[in-house]
Design an enzyme around this catalytic site. Structure first.
Site, PDB file in Angstrom:
ATOM      1  N   SER A 255       0.914  -1.330  -0.148  1.00 27.36           N
ATOM      2  CA  SER A 255      -0.034  -0.087  -0.012  1.00 27.36           C
ATOM      3  C   SER A 255       0.949   1.126  -0.096  1.00 27.36           C
ATOM      4  O   SER A 255       0.541   2.081  -0.773  1.00 27.36           O
ATOM      5  CB  SER A 255      -0.983   0.056   1.325  1.00 27.36           C
ATOM      6  OG  SER A 255      -1.939  -1.104   1.205  1.00 27.36           O
TER       7      SER A 255
ATOM      8  N   SER B 104     -13.517   1.339   2.844  1.00 22.09           N
ATOM      9  CA  SER B 104     -12.385   0.989   1.902  1.00 22.09           C
ATOM     10  C   SER B 104     -11.490   2.055   1.770  1.00 22.09           C
ATOM     11  O   SER B 104     -11.785   3.126   1.247  1.00 22.09           O
ATOM     12  CB  SER B 104     -13.015   0.614   0.543  1.00 22.09           C
ATOM     13  OG  SER B 104     -12.195   0.877  -0.455  1.00 22.09           O
TER      14      SER B 104
ATOM     15  N   ASP C 140      -6.785  -7.948   4.753  1.00 27.30           N
ATOM     16  CA  ASP C 140      -6.192  -8.863   3.841  1.00 27.30           C
ATOM     17  C   ASP C 140      -6.003 -10.066   4.478  1.00 27.30           C
ATOM     18  O   ASP C 140      -5.309 -11.015   3.877  1.00 27.30           O
ATOM     19  CB  ASP C 140      -4.899  -8.209   3.310  1.00 27.30           C
ATOM     20  CG  ASP C 140      -5.122  -6.883   2.330  1.00 27.30           C
ATOM     21  OD1 ASP C 140      -6.454  -7.002   1.652  1.00 27.30           O
ATOM     22  OD2 ASP C 140      -4.412  -5.944   2.195  1.00 27.30           O
TER      23      ASP C 140
ATOM     24  N   ARG D 197     -12.905 -14.646  -1.401  1.00 26.30           N
ATOM     25  CA  ARG D 197     -12.253 -15.117  -0.321  1.00 26.30           C
ATOM     26  C   ARG D 197     -12.902 -15.829   0.846  1.00 26.30           C
ATOM     27  O   ARG D 197     -12.123 -16.818   1.315  1.00 26.30           O
ATOM     28  CB  ARG D 197     -11.389 -14.073   0.258  1.00 26.30           C
ATOM     29  CG  ARG D 197     -10.062 -13.624  -0.707  1.00 26.30           C
ATOM     30  CD  ARG D 197      -9.298 -12.643   0.134  1.00 26.30           C
ATOM     31  NE  ARG D 197      -8.040 -12.447  -1.077  1.00 26.30           N
ATOM     32  CZ  ARG D 197      -7.282 -11.199  -0.797  1.00 26.30           C
ATOM     33  NH1 ARG D 197      -7.376 -10.471   0.228  1.00 26.30           N
ATOM     34  NH2 ARG D 197      -6.321 -11.358  -1.710  1.00 26.30           N
TER      35      ARG D 197
HETATM   36  C1  S3P Z   1      -5.498  -1.313   0.003  1.00 23.73           C
HETATM   37  C2  S3P Z   1      -6.775  -1.455   0.734  1.00 23.73           C
HETATM   38  C3  S3P Z   1      -7.484  -2.648   0.866  1.00 23.73           C
HETATM   39  C4  S3P Z   1      -6.610  -3.989   0.659  1.00 23.73           C
HETATM   40  C5  S3P Z   1      -5.857  -3.754  -0.540  1.00 23.73           C
HETATM   41  C6  S3P Z   1      -4.999  -2.580  -0.472  1.00 23.73           C
HETATM   42  C7  S3P Z   1      -5.103  -0.017  -0.132  1.00 23.73           C
HETATM   43  O1  S3P Z   1      -8.701  -2.665   0.147  1.00 23.73           O
HETATM   44  O2  S3P Z   1      -7.619  -4.776   0.692  1.00 23.73           O
HETATM   45  O3  S3P Z   1      -5.029  -5.077  -0.639  1.00 23.73           O
HETATM   46  O4  S3P Z   1      -3.634  -0.115  -0.526  1.00 23.73           O
HETATM   47  O5  S3P Z   1      -5.528   0.942  -0.255  1.00 23.73           O
HETATM   48  P1  S3P Z   1      -9.977  -2.037   0.319  1.00 23.73           P
HETATM   49  O6  S3P Z   1      -9.513  -0.522   0.966  1.00 23.73           O
HETATM   50  O7  S3P Z   1     -10.775  -1.738  -0.900  1.00 23.73           O
HETATM   51  O8  S3P Z   1     -10.517  -2.609   1.555  1.00 23.73           O
END
Ligand code: S3P
Length: 433
Positions: free
Chosen positions: A22, A167, A316, A347
């Protein structure tokens, strides 16, 4: 590729991981928006981050990635992203697609974002709707919900309200849209999702404030210069080795230099509640992110109930939690996690299907699952469903299973954790599919 695996006991490892996925995406994007050169150390070598780099290059950011040296980025700064001639291929990466959709909605030009078979099935209405309400034009397949996604940028109006799901991708998409067009945001999140975008922006001097679930960004333009940054290690990668250590016999792992931001450590907190011998020690701070060492060892585990508010900080890690729960005494119940159905695979469905093949007692609910532990696992032939985290979770299960496990259509770990197989403590043998 198929990978055959067998159990392993008594292993001990001390290691350092490459940069968090991220934070790697965000550092490339924010360096591309900066004026002047940025130097990024420890960038993730995963395929998802490579997708972000290649899309940004197509829009005029000069990104120099070589094997050993830090990554150097010369951003487009005030010029903004150049309209690319071709399609922006986001590969398997939802973060690339959603964050860039936001950035481009607030920029000038026409952009087409697409991805692989898995990404083409994932919902994009969650970014199309707010970005369209802000004034950009977004068109996509199936009633504007599935990519390919066409974005025609515009000068945007402020965003006021809540993203429709908890999210970080949607939140960051809206924030990047506002930043690119100099507009304002008054947002209230539905849950505490990872706050890396806010933290990095603050570190770069952008006036963005957070108060509980509320986030405010004042109207711009906000500009920043190139920066130097060392990406902390990925806690979601560390999680696989930590899980393997707590489930194993005579096992211990120490992972140094990991991002310990509380919006990312939910899985470790849940493990602690399950009785795991695990410790997290913050040793430094980088652009506001706590960074430190995680140690975990062989533990007696008990089942637990995971409440909906605990889902975002562990989002995750749920396939992995299902694996760990097979070794715990009593039931582990996960609720409020329907988001898992729209990740790289469904998942919930996939982990229930695959772990059942190993003899796990696990049932599916619309918004989660229940594992009835402990259930000894036996080796089985399993499918990876185009999902890196499912593949690595099943590989962790194989370490405690009796007999040989074969992962079919494997090779997805390189999406987020290319070094996974070199750290994997058990025997492994590859063959062509
Ligand atoms: C992420 C946010 C998450 C995560 C993804 C990376 C990010 O998704 O599952 O692997 O870097 O902002 P969501 O924000 O849609 O849950």
């Amino acid at each position: 590729m198929n990978i055959s695996l067998a159990g392993a006991e008594g292993w001990k490892r001390t290691l350092r991981l490459f940069g968090d996925k991220s934070l790697s995406h965000r550092s490339l994007i924010l360096a591309s928006m900066a004026s002047g050169e940025s130097v990024i150390h420890g960038l993730s070598k995963g395929a998802d981050v490579a997708s972000t780099a290649s899309c940004l290059r197509q829009m005029g950011s000069e990104i120099d990635i070589s094997e050993e040296l830090p990554v150097r980025v010369s951003g487009w700064g005030d010029r903004g992203p150049a309209e690319p001639v071709g399609i922006l291929d986001c590969g398997n990466s939802g973060t690339t697609l959603r964050l860039l959709a936001g950035l481009l909605a607030g920029s000038s030009g026409l952009f087409i974002l697409d991805g692989d078979e898995s990404l083409r099935k994932r919902p994009q209405g969650r970014v199309v709707r707010p970005l369209s309400e802000m004034g950009a034009t977004l068109l996509a397949r199936r009633n504007d919900t599935l990519c390919p996604l066409v974005v025609k940028g515009a000068r945007l109006s402020p965003f006021r309200g809540s993203p429709e799901v908890a999210s970080a991708q949607v939140k960051s998409s809206i924030l990047l849209a506002a930043l690119a067009s100099g507009s304002e945001v008054e947002m209230e999140e539905l849950g505490h999702t990872r706050d890396h975008t806010e933290m990095m922006l603050r570190g770069l001097g952008v006036p963005i404030t957070s108060d509980g679930l509320k986030i405010s960004l004042s109207s711009g333009p906000h500009r920043w210069n190139g920066f130097e940054y060392t990406v902390p290690g990925d806690p979601s990668s560390a999680a696989f080795l930590v899980a393997a250590a707590v489930m194993g016999q005579g096992t211990k792992v120490t992972v140094e230099g990991v991002c310990l931001n509380p919006t990312r450590t939910g899985f470790f907190q849940i493990l602690e509640r399950m009785g795991a011998k695990i410790s997290m020690r913050v040793t430094e701070e980088r652009m506001g992110e706590p960074v430190g060492t995680i140690t975990a060892e062989s533990s007696r585990l008990i089942g637990t109930e995971v409440e909906p508010h605990e889902v975002p900080p562990a989002i995750d890690e749920f396939p992995l939690l299902a694996v760990v729960a097979t070794a715990a005494e009593g039931n582990t119940v996960v609720k409020g996690a329907e988001e898992l159905r729209v990740k790289e695979s469904d998942r919930i469905r996939c982990v229930v299907t695959e772990l059942s093949k190993m003899g796990a007692r696990i049932t599916e609910a619309p918004d989660g699952f229940t594992v009835y532990g402990p259930t000894p696992l036996s080796g089985a032939v399993m499918e990876c469903h185009h999902d890196h985290r499912l593949e690595m979770s099943l590989a962790v299960a194989a370490l405690t299973a009796e007999g040989t496990t074969r992962l079919e259509n494997a090779g997805w770990a390189s999406i987020s954790f290319p070094e996974f197989w070199s750290f994997y403590p058990g025997p492994q043998e590859r063959s062509e599919a």
